[in-house]
Enzyme design. Structure first.
Site, PDB file in Angstrom:
ATOM      1  CG  HIS A   1       1.280  35.718  25.597  1.00 32.85           C
ATOM      2  ND1 HIS A   1       0.784  35.843  26.872  1.00 32.85           N
ATOM      3  CD2 HIS A   1       1.316  36.968  25.070  1.00 32.85           C
ATOM      4  CE1 HIS A   1       0.521  37.119  27.121  1.00 32.85           C
ATOM      5  NE2 HIS A   1       0.823  37.834  26.039  1.00 32.85           N
TER       6      HIS A   1
ATOM      7  CG  HIS B   1       4.272  33.180  30.511  1.00 33.93           C
ATOM      8  ND1 HIS B   1       3.419  32.701  31.476  1.00 33.93           N
ATOM      9  CD2 HIS B   1       3.512  33.925  29.671  1.00 33.93           C
ATOM     10  CE1 HIS B   1       2.190  33.124  31.239  1.00 33.93           C
ATOM     11  NE2 HIS B   1       2.222  33.874  30.142  1.00 33.93           N
TER      12      HIS B   1
ATOM     13  CG  ASP C   1       4.905  29.710  33.289  1.00 36.56           C
ATOM     14  OD1 ASP C   1       4.785  28.818  34.146  1.00 36.56           O
ATOM     15  OD2 ASP C   1       5.152  30.898  33.575  1.00 36.56           O
TER      16      ASP C   1
END
Length: 339
Positions: free
Chosen positions: A206, A249, A253
């Protein structure tokens, strides 16, 4: 004897001869024997930017194969993850409130900024060059992400996220293919209910897409469109914040996604903008990167910076002439992609 005296006299007087030599010395024309060199100003020609659609087709194949690598890696990582382990300690997530709907908000923002980015690329006058560059960096990011997620499997950061149950046996090739098709049908998003496999944490896909779309918009639109730049920046930042609020996340990350995406973008465009970095010599350390040859091959005939010009694309494409197989092999050999 009088006639002989007059014949030996110079045709011009010494004063006239010296004056002629002085004029010749300061003449703007430079003489070389009987030749006369006249300086003519050069004619400015508009830089040529070949479309090379067949190279763009190769870039499409590359990014599709990279996406297959990522989805295959996720299909296997889902079985390797510690499903019963609690979330890892996270300094940011432990001090943020939790909102389950924030993941849908983050993915809606991804779709918005992706749409803006697509319009910019499609309406760009040199869209074929941009598509090759974008496919290359997206493919590289997918390949690196496929490696990082499978080598280190982390427990889910959101204990309330519904994941498919793990298999009681070793996963087969047919099951991997079915999972890959399911993930690709939902474009890797959770909002459509097709992303039911967990474990794709390092690094955040994302965040990767949000940052990459912002970089594309800011790079390939004029500086006068500052409001679009700031809007895309705020959309990207909001997408990352809502992702963290949803526990989509871990913080590491997101941080790794930022560094990998931006540094890869800077490296790629440094080679693109500097012809010297496209040449093979001992002082150019970019030649040690495995994808350098691919990038140089894509940019071989793009010898000038691409201007940010826009046009409405034609609905009826013109006839495309693809080069022969011999010409393709010659270009690949010159780029060093063939032995």
């Amino acid at each position: 004897m009088g006639d002989e005296f007059f014949q030996r006299q110079p045709l011009l007087t010494s004063d006239v001869t010296e004056e002629a030599l002085s004029l010749e010395e300061y003449s703007p024309r430079s003489r070389n024997g009987n030749a006369v060199k006249i300086d003519i100003p050069g004619v400015d020609r508009e830089p040529n930017f070949p479309r090379e659609r067949w190279k763009t087709f190769c870039a499409f194949i590359f990014v599709i194969l990279a996406f297959l690598c990522t989805t295959t890696s996720l299909s296997i990582t889902h079985e390797l993850r510690p499903a019963n382990s609690p979330p890892l300690p996270d300094l940011v997530l432990d001090n943020l409130p939790y909102y389950s709907f924030a993941l849908d908000v983050s993915e809606i923002l991804i779709m918005v900024i992706t749409t803006i980015c697509s319009v910019v690329v499609i309406c760009h006058k040199h869209r074929w060059i941009l598509i090759r560059r974008i496919c290359l960096i997206v493919g590289l990011l997918y390949i690196y992400r496929a490696l990082t997620m499978i080598v280190t499997a982390l427990p889910s950061a959101d204990t309330k996220y519904k994941c498919d149950p793990q298999l009681n046996h070793t996963i087969t090739a047919g099951e991997v293919v079915r999972r890959v098709v399911k993930i690709m049908s939902g474009f890797g998003l959770s909002i459509n209910g097709q992303h039911v496999y967990c474990g794709d944490f390092i690094f955040s896909g994302h965040t990767m897409i949000l940052i990459l779309c912002y970089l594309i918009i800011s790079e390939y639109t004029p500086k006068s469109l500052w409001y679009i730049h700031w809007s895309s920046f705020l959309i990207g930042l909001s997408g990352v914040i809502t992702l963290m609020l949803a526990r989509g996340h871990y913080s590491v990350d997101v941080i790794l996604a930022y560094f990998v995406t931006t540094r890869l973008w800077f490296m790629q465009h440094s080679v693109i903008m500097n012809i010297q970095l496209q040449q093979r010599h001992p002082s150019n350390h970019f030649t040690r990167i495995w994808w350098w040859r691919i990038l140089v091959w894509f940019e071989k005939n793009v010898r000038h910076p691409v201007p940010n010009q826009f046009e409405i694309p034609r609905l009826r494409p013109s006839k495309t002439t693809f080069p022969s197989l011999t010409a393709i092999n010659e270009q690949l050999a010159m780029a060093g992609l063939l032995c």
